[in-house]
Scaffold this motif. Structure first.
Motif, PDB file in Angstrom:
ATOM      1  N   VAL A 187      -0.531  -3.674  16.615  1.00 37.13           N
ATOM      2  CA  VAL A 187      -0.997  -2.973  15.414  1.00 37.13           C
ATOM      3  C   VAL A 187      -0.716  -3.837  14.185  1.00 37.13           C
ATOM      4  O   VAL A 187       0.438  -4.199  13.934  1.00 37.13           O
ATOM      5  N   ARG A 188      -1.785  -4.171  13.472  1.00 36.88           N
ATOM      6  CA  ARG A 188      -1.636  -4.957  12.250  1.00 36.88           C
ATOM      7  C   ARG A 188      -1.143  -4.067  11.113  1.00 36.88           C
ATOM      8  O   ARG A 188      -1.637  -2.968  10.933  1.00 36.88           O
ATOM      9  N   ARG A 189      -0.218  -4.577  10.327  1.00 39.38           N
ATOM     10  CA  ARG A 189       0.300  -3.810   9.198  1.00 39.38           C
ATOM     11  C   ARG A 189      -0.782  -3.558   8.165  1.00 39.38           C
ATOM     12  O   ARG A 189      -0.772  -2.546   7.471  1.00 39.38           O
ATOM     13  N   ASP A 190      -1.733  -4.478   8.037  1.00 39.03           N
ATOM     14  CA  ASP A 190      -2.785  -4.301   7.029  1.00 39.03           C
ATOM     15  C   ASP A 190      -3.977  -3.524   7.584  1.00 39.03           C
ATOM     16  O   ASP A 190      -5.074  -3.607   7.037  1.00 39.03           O
ATOM     17  N   GLY A 191      -3.743  -2.779   8.649  1.00 43.39           N
ATOM     18  CA  GLY A 191      -4.796  -1.934   9.197  1.00 43.39           C
ATOM     19  C   GLY A 191      -4.146  -0.766   9.904  1.00 43.39           C
ATOM     20  O   GLY A 191      -2.964  -0.489   9.697  1.00 43.39           O
ATOM     21  N   THR A 192      -4.907  -0.086  10.745  1.00 47.21           N
ATOM     22  CA  THR A 192      -4.314   1.022  11.492  1.00 47.21           C
ATOM     23  C   THR A 192      -4.728   0.959  12.956  1.00 47.21           C
ATOM     24  O   THR A 192      -4.149   1.610  13.803  1.00 47.21           O
ATOM     25  N   ARG A 193      -5.756   0.164  13.245  1.00 46.84           N
ATOM     26  CA  ARG A 193      -6.306   0.106  14.587  1.00 46.84           C
ATOM     27  C   ARG A 193      -5.257  -0.400  15.586  1.00 46.84           C
ATOM     28  O   ARG A 193      -4.532  -1.354  15.323  1.00 46.84           O
ATOM     29  N   ARG A 194      -5.202   0.275  16.749  1.00 50.35           N
ATOM     30  CA  ARG A 194      -4.314  -0.150  17.833  1.00 50.35           C
ATOM     31  C   ARG A 194      -5.184  -0.914  18.819  1.00 50.35           C
ATOM     32  O   ARG A 194      -6.203  -0.425  19.247  1.00 50.35           O
ATOM     33  N   GLU A 226       7.098  -0.667   8.761  1.00 50.83           N
ATOM     34  CA  GLU A 226       5.958  -0.658   7.842  1.00 50.83           C
ATOM     35  C   GLU A 226       6.442  -0.797   6.404  1.00 50.83           C
ATOM     36  O   GLU A 226       5.905  -1.591   5.635  1.00 50.83           O
ATOM     37  N   ARG A 282       2.096   2.961   2.158  1.00 48.62           N
ATOM     38  CA  ARG A 282       3.174   2.970   3.155  1.00 48.62           C
ATOM     39  C   ARG A 282       4.267   1.952   2.847  1.00 48.62           C
ATOM     40  O   ARG A 282       5.261   1.897   3.545  1.00 48.62           O
ATOM     41  N   TYR A 316       7.646   3.539  10.970  1.00 51.01           N
ATOM     42  CA  TYR A 316       7.695   3.843   9.559  1.00 51.01           C
ATOM     43  C   TYR A 316       8.589   2.847   8.801  1.00 51.01           C
ATOM     44  O   TYR A 316       8.231   2.313   7.755  1.00 51.01           O
ATOM     45  N   ASP A 331       0.849  -1.199   0.000  1.00 51.83           N
ATOM     46  CA  ASP A 331       0.000   0.000   0.000  1.00 51.83           C
ATOM     47  C   ASP A 331       0.882   1.246   0.000  1.00 51.83           C
ATOM     48  O   ASP A 331       2.102   1.137  -0.169  1.00 51.83           O
TER      49      ASP A 331
END
Lengths: 467, 467
Positions: free
Chosen positions: B357-364, B334, B273, B331, B271
């Motif tokens: 924190v999942r790399r394929d999301g942003t939720r903590r 990621e 990032r 960063y 993605d």
């Protein structure tokens, strides 16, 4: 096939019969790795990777092809290798703008990148290695694993340091690494600082790691280590900003090990029946052979299968259930060098034991069924140690200290005083009819005279015919 | 860097920033594998080796160089590859008697040996594979992992069978193997039988394994399988004595997978990032980052170390203790695509939890300290499944079934009826401005008309722009 009386033919036959490589590939000096040989080589390489991980080296892989202009940068390097490289001149029908060569070793390929990667003293030491094919256009007769045109698995580590001492420290670590590998490979060796006339092209000095093949009484270089000082850094512009903010050339070393290690395994440990592999590198450590008897086939097979299942999570095993005479199976696994054979038939079942036969011996021993799994592991350890010790004894006994040319035996390694002068060294090579391996890297207590000029010296040199 | 708006640049930048290869090697289309990339490729190759072991293939390794006369034997083969091979014409300063080429694929290298190894039907099936470099003199623009001049890790299996049906069965197994690999790589794909004008040189037919890159709406062939029938056997004299004692030609297949798989990982899962790696192939599955606070540094570091130690025997971890801001570390990891990040600071210690924190999301998400190790494993499994599903959905949504040229969207895969005539197929390629991927290998329920001529047909074809 007799190892002692006709070593050269024996060596080739031992390889062919073990199924390590197929030598019938239509380019001489390039071999096809067969499944058994590939597994063997992978175990050998695995220990190199373990040592690299232990010491903090990282693995990379560079392209096989090197542009001519990169290669030309290091004039000494070319002098050494220029006549022995394969040149790629065309892509399709078109001549290439810049000719490419198949790397004979990777300095020229790597160091233009090192000059990008290394900027400041904080980037040092940089310690990288690869295990990958290199190519040498050999005009001399090739010999499997020993002198080939494609080295399929060439280990080379390339390090860069802030200064000469850092590089020297690396070389001491490299030799310690060999000591570890030597135990796994059962290949004790001498560390010889090569004479100047025999160092690697471009090196400040070279250390050869020399094993000893007793049958023909010859040394075999299985690894080599080079102190480059800043020779290559000056050519490939490998510089860094030091702690005081000044630009300095890096000091570099390399360490090379090839499938010669496998050649040494064959040559040093093999016998008239074929290979003898040290258990640590044996793809099959234990072969289980059911000795089938009429009317009890199912029972014996089930028992053999159960036994193999019991040991298979601790040692690398093979259960040989083919429809063949046991004798023919014994013979085949012997040729392949499997360190330990388990026989399991009606006798064994009724006696509640198994029969074990070490490849490096002939004695058959009965071991109680319950103890067998543990005993097998202990025996493999024992075989490993015994093979190392045997090779060590052969090496020690192969060295002859002399103080007059007349005392030199027809074969083996000569150890004699040397004043250090090149002219004396070359004369010694000539009169001994042996190449100079060099002087012991870690020194040796010695007091005597130069074999050639008779001057007093505390330096000793080794000389031998080498593969 | 924006994936959607400028895919081509994004792709290269994502690779550069992840540290997989260094593209600055002085031969275009040949890259240096960096430690992280090499570990990644090794995990990818490891699953191929697992599948080969599961299905009873054995690994071999052939020389890189092939003599011209072997290569010339297969005229069709040359037509396909002759313009794209690198030629070795000189050894040192001397022209070679027989020119050598760097294998573009290994048929010519292997089959002269197959003709020696295969004698009788008892030697069949013979199923061997290697993972080794091949070379292609590309005149078109190169693209890392996708179109290169050295494919450093080319997987190719070569099988020989008693008859056509045996070879057909192998191809079905090959596709089943891909289904297994696809789960590990999170790369669902279509199996397309290529049209005759696009089959591999010398093949009876070719099956392409086509993944789908949604951002540019293009297909990417990640593997290919070839049914050779006895085409190569006739040229290389691969014969055997059959069960009735008669000499027959063997039927052969090959299966090729290259580091394009890695290109597909980058292109499909990445993605803005950077990379997103499926956990199964991620060299680092979990990165643990201590969030240092004044006065509690030692305590936090100790806690992070303890936590990493607890999970390190189950998942591949990295503890990042460098002196850098946490944000800069986030960063960097990621960009490298590490699937899961663990943050551990004073908050976490006091709350007796860790932050994931999942790399394929942003939720903590906060997870209790005690449950965390188990939860981490479950989350990695979940990420693996989610990435597969996402790619599967993108593939499905990328396929557009049409029955008139006017309905073709500007990008994506076209699915349409085809009468099977070459003239119609070529016209469709032309008018759709897409290449024909072919017809589904396992067939598909379809009733409609040829997009070009309008004849009724029960065959459907796929077309797309491809990498």
């Amino acid at each position: 096939m007799e190892k002692e009386s006709n070593f050269a033919e024996w060596y080739i036959e031992a390889i062919d019969r073990a199924g390590i490589v197929d030598r019938r590939y239509p380019v001489k000096g390039m071999n096809v790795w067969m499944p058994y040989g590939l597994r063997l080589m992978r175990l050998i390489n695995g220990f190199m990777r373990d040592e690299m991980a232990r010491t903090g080296h990282e693995e990379v892989q560079f392209p096989v092809l090197v542009p001519e202009d990169q290669f030309q940068k290091e004039a000494d390097h070319i002098k050494g290798f220029g006549a022995n490289v394969y040149w790629v001149t065309h892509g399709g029908l078109n001549p290439l703008d810049v000719r490419l060569l198949l790397r004979p070793t990777s300095e020229a390929a790597m160091y233009s990148l090192y000059s990008l990667w290394i900027r400041a003293h904080t980037d040092l030491p940089l310690r990288l290695y690869q295990i990958a094919p290199v190519f040498r256009y050999e005009t001399r007769q090739t010999r499997t694993f020993i002198r080939v045109r494609e080295l399929s698995f060439f280990f080379e580590s390339h390090t860069a340091h802030e200064n000469f001492d850092g590089a020297e420290e690396q070389i001491r670590e490299d030799l310690e690494i060999w000591e570890h590998l030597a135990r796994k490979y059962a290949l004790p060796a001498l560390f010889n600082k090569r004479p100047d006339w025999d160092k690697f092209a471009g090196a400040h000095y070279t250390v050869g790691v020399d094993a000893y093949v007793a049958a023909p009484g010859r040394a075999m270089q299985v690894a080599s280590i080079h102190q480059y000082r800043d020779n290559f850094a000056r050519v490939y512009d490998v510089t860094f900003e030091d702690r005081r903010g000044e630009r300095q050339y890096a000091h570099q070393t390399t360490y090379g090990i090839s499938e010669r290690v496998l050649g040494a395994e064959v040559a040093i440990h093999g016998d008239d029946r074929g290979l003898i592999l040290p258990p640590e590198i044996a793809p099959i450590q234990v072969v289980v052979i059911p000795i089938l008897a009429k009317g009890a086939k199912g029972r014996i097979l089930a028992e053999a299968r159960a036994f193999e299942g019991e040991i298979a999570d601790k040692v690398r095993t093979e259960l040989d259930v083919r429809e063949m005479r046991p004798g023919a199976k014994f013979y085949e696994w012997e040729r392949k060098g499997v360190p330990l054979r388990v026989e399991l038939g009606l006798d064994e079942i009724e006696g509640d034991h198994v029969t074990l036969v070490r490849r490096d011996g002939t004695r058959r021993r009965k071991v109680s069924r319950a103890d067998a799994p543990k005993r097998i592991q202990a025996m493999l350890d024992r075989i490993q140690r015994d093979l190392y010790r045997k090779a060590e004894r052969e090496l020690r006994e192969g060295i002859h200290t002399i103080d007059a040319y007349g005392d030199a035996p027809p074969k083996g390694i000569i150890r004699a005083g040397w004043c250090g002068k090149e002219s004396c060294g070359l004369a010694m090579e000539d009169k001994l009819n042996r190449g100079m391996l060099g002087t012991p890297y870690f020194g040796e207590e010695f007091r005597g005279r130069c074999l050639e000029c008779g001057d007093a010296t505390d330096t000793v040199a080794y000389a031998a015919n080498s593969y």
